[in-house]
Scaffold this motif. Structure first.
Motif, mmCIF file in Angstrom:
data_model
loop_
_atom_site.group_PDB
_atom_site.id
_atom_site.type_symbol
_atom_site.label_atom_id
_atom_site.label_comp_id
_atom_site.label_asym_id
_atom_site.label_seq_id
_atom_site.Cartn_x
_atom_site.Cartn_y
_atom_site.Cartn_z
ATOM 1 N N TYR A 110 7.306 0.879 16.277
ATOM 2 C CA TYR A 110 6.755 -0.333 15.693
ATOM 3 C C TYR A 110 6.060 -1.157 16.765
ATOM 4 N N GLN A 111 4.969 -1.819 16.365
ATOM 5 C CA GLN A 111 4.266 -2.753 17.254
ATOM 6 C C GLN A 111 4.319 -4.139 16.653
ATOM 7 N N PHE A 112 4.743 -5.103 17.466
ATOM 8 C CA PHE A 112 4.821 -6.501 17.027
ATOM 9 C C PHE A 112 4.260 -7.361 18.137
ATOM 10 N N GLY A 113 3.006 -7.786 17.998
ATOM 11 C CA GLY A 113 2.361 -8.520 19.075
ATOM 12 C C GLY A 113 2.247 -7.659 20.321
ATOM 13 N N ASP A 114 2.762 -8.143 21.428
ATOM 14 C CA ASP A 114 2.728 -7.393 22.687
ATOM 15 C C ASP A 114 3.972 -6.532 22.886
ATOM 16 N N ARG A 115 4.821 -6.461 21.885
ATOM 17 C CA ARG A 115 6.052 -5.673 22.000
ATOM 18 C C ARG A 115 5.933 -4.369 21.215
ATOM 19 N N LEU A 116 6.331 -3.273 21.852
ATOM 20 C CA LEU A 116 6.327 -1.950 21.244
ATOM 21 C C LEU A 116 7.756 -1.438 21.205
ATOM 22 N N PHE A 117 8.208 -0.993 20.047
ATOM 23 C CA PHE A 117 9.563 -0.458 19.882
ATOM 24 C C PHE A 117 9.464 1.028 19.571
ATOM 25 N N ILE A 118 10.172 1.837 20.345
ATOM 26 C CA ILE A 118 10.089 3.291 20.217
ATOM 27 C C ILE A 118 11.494 3.869 20.257
ATOM 28 N N CYS A 119 11.867 4.581 19.216
ATOM 29 C CA CYS A 119 13.151 5.273 19.195
ATOM 30 C C CYS A 119 13.026 6.580 19.966
ATOM 31 N N ARG A 128 5.905 10.647 23.963
ATOM 32 C CA ARG A 128 4.605 10.158 24.435
ATOM 33 C C ARG A 128 3.701 9.791 23.262
ATOM 34 N N HIS A 129 3.731 10.633 22.231
ATOM 35 C CA HIS A 129 2.902 10.406 21.051
ATOM 36 C C HIS A 129 3.187 9.032 20.443
ATOM 37 N N LEU A 130 4.461 8.700 20.290
ATOM 38 C CA LEU A 130 4.804 7.411 19.697
ATOM 39 C C LEU A 130 4.378 6.246 20.582
ATOM 40 N N LEU A 131 4.528 6.381 21.897
ATOM 41 C CA LEU A 131 4.085 5.323 22.799
ATOM 42 C C LEU A 131 2.580 5.111 22.673
ATOM 43 N N LEU A 132 1.802 6.187 22.625
ATOM 44 C CA LEU A 132 0.360 6.079 22.501
ATOM 45 C C LEU A 132 -0.052 5.566 21.122
ATOM 46 N N HIS A 133 0.696 5.951 20.102
ATOM 47 C CA HIS A 133 0.425 5.473 18.739
ATOM 48 C C HIS A 133 0.603 3.957 18.664
ATOM 49 N N GLU A 134 1.764 3.478 19.098
ATOM 50 C CA GLU A 134 2.009 2.032 19.057
ATOM 51 C C GLU A 134 1.105 1.299 20.043
ATOM 52 N N GLY A 135 0.767 1.956 21.152
ATOM 53 C CA GLY A 135 -0.156 1.363 22.100
ATOM 54 C C GLY A 135 -1.548 1.179 21.511
ATOM 55 N N THR A 136 -1.989 2.106 20.662
ATOM 56 C CA THR A 136 -3.282 1.956 20.001
ATOM 57 C C THR A 136 -3.272 0.741 19.080
#
Length: 430
Positions: A110-119, A128-136
């Motif tokens: 999940y992305q909320f403002g400047d915060r990214l939450f990754i299980c 890595r995929h989830l980090l890049l997804h939420e980073g996009t």
């Protein structure tokens, strides 16, 4: 996945090295570890493996690729920084106050403002995929003010997150070469399963995907496929790029804008989309499987044409009426696997039995009789290949366009050369 915030005030492939700076590591008082690079502070309760240690640098390497697609410069990004929480124990992050009551219950990221939450995930790739997804999502929020309608934001995030990483270089916006390179990704399996169950959504249905639907894999998979299609299509790619400007929000308004821009050619898009996604598979060059398009018309008694061996479905431009029969003759010789380590194979329209694709010999001339009114359907039709060989007769059950291609795995088309010469004749009706 992202949460809508009130704003406070082509084959496109992106590649670059990851070594952009040092990652600083320190233990926090709450028992978590913090890894920090120029553009990411990552907090995790997991043991720090080599793969996890590289995540902030990978994130930094993605930033210029996000800028390349969505706009922005290095000067604009100097102060850009996100905070990612990589969670092994979600309850622990709730107790520590990182996950607050305003954060919705999410499945993986999940992305909320400047915060990214990754299980935490069962594979290094999918983490890595989830980090890049939420980073996009994060970059679109920061650079454009929003990320658009559900299918659009998730499709673009999936597109940029589907990556290749060899430990030295990061490449975004790829179609994976092999299933074993992307464990737990599974998007192509979803497409195949939906086709087999006659549940493949039409392009218009994909446009109707909402945020709440993006809690299962199916909308992600189809949104990714639609984004691939629109970004490599010579007409729609420019339409999509024109939407990447500040003032983008999270409403459905982007759908109305795109549909208005694409409306005039919508029947063409629907035909090319159904052929494209029918051949979408591991290892493909998306541009080679985008069906060629020629406006269909009723022809004279005979039409001669060429079918190239290094491209997917190719429109003949021939309109067949319901119940009409066509006699097809083919000749010529093509070369398959010319870039392989073994000797290239030559084939005539009847194919060669050295290998099979979809139950037919590779090199075989194939046809598809596709209803002309695909744009009126609620589902995407999976194209069925009909072997033609040197001589065959086809009948159109409904008013249709006639397509041809050479039977070959879609990921190996670039290795082929040559064409078959074809004549299509309509015998006089009795």
């Amino acid at each position: 996945m992202r949460f809508p915030l009130v704003r406070l005030a082509c084959l496109l492939i992106f590649s670059g090295p990851y070594c952009l700076g040092q990652v600083q590591s320190r233990q926090l008082d709450d028992g978590c570890t913090q890894l920090e690079s120029k553009h990411l502070r990552l907090i995790t309760d997991l043991p720090i493996s080599d793969e996890i240690r590289k995540l902030p640098e990978i994130f930094d390497a993605a930033l210029p690729m996000w800028q390349n697609l969505f706009g922005g410069s290095q000067d604009d990004s100097e102060e850009l920084k996100a905070v990612a929480f990589l969670m092994g124990d979600r309850v622990r992050f709730q107790h520590l106050g990182y996950l607050t009551p305003e954060t919705p219950n999410f499945a993986e990221g999940y992305q909320f403002g400047d915060r990214l939450f990754i299980c935490e995930q069962p594979s290094d790739y999918y983490r890595r995929h989830l980090l890049l997804h939420e980073g996009t999502h994060w970059y679109m929020y920061r650079a454009l003010g929003g990320a658009g309608a559900g299918w659009y934001m998730e499709g673009l995030a999936e597109y940029m997150a589907t990556h290749r990483w060899d430990g030295q270089r990061l490449t975004l916006g790829v179609v994976p070469d092999h299933r074993d390179q992307v464990p737990y990704w599974g998007r192509l399996s979803v497409l195949r399963e939906d086709f087999e169950r006659d549940r493949a959504p039409s392009l218009r249905k994909i446009f109707e995907f909402f945020d709440r639907e993006h809690r299962n894999v199916k909308p992600y998979a189809w949104s990714w496929a639609a984004t691939q299609f629109f970004l490599i299509h010579p007409k729609s790619s420019e339409v999509i790029k024109q939407t990447f400007h500040p003032g983008l929000d999270y409403s459905e308004g982007i759908n109305h804008q795109l549909l208005a821009e694409l409306d005039e050619d919508w029947p063409q898009y629907c035909h090319q989309w159904s052929g494209f996604v029918s051949d979408l598979d591991y290892g493909v060059d998306p541009k080679t499987i985008l069906p060629t398009w020629v406006p269909a018309k009723k022809t004279a008694s005979r039409t001669d044409l060429h079918v190239q061996s290094n491209h997917g479905w190719q429109s003949s431009g021939i309109l067949m009426m319901a119940g009409e029969r066509a006699m097809i003759r083919a000749h010529g010789r093509i070369t398959l696997a010319r870039n392989s380590e073994s000797k290239p194979w030559e084939s005539e329209p009847q194919g060669i039995s050295l290998q099979y694709q979809d139950g037919h010999k590779i090199g075989t001339l194939m046809a598809a009789v596709i209803p002309i009114h695909l744009h009126l359907n609620d589902q995407t039709l999976r194209w069925r290949s009909i072997p033609i060989g040197k001589l065959s007769q086809l009948e159109a059950p409904v008013e249709s366009i006639l397509y041809f291609k050479v039977n070959e795995h879609p990921g190996k088309l670039n290795d082929n050369s040559g064409h078959y010469s074809i004549s299509v004749e309509f015998p006089p009706s009795k």
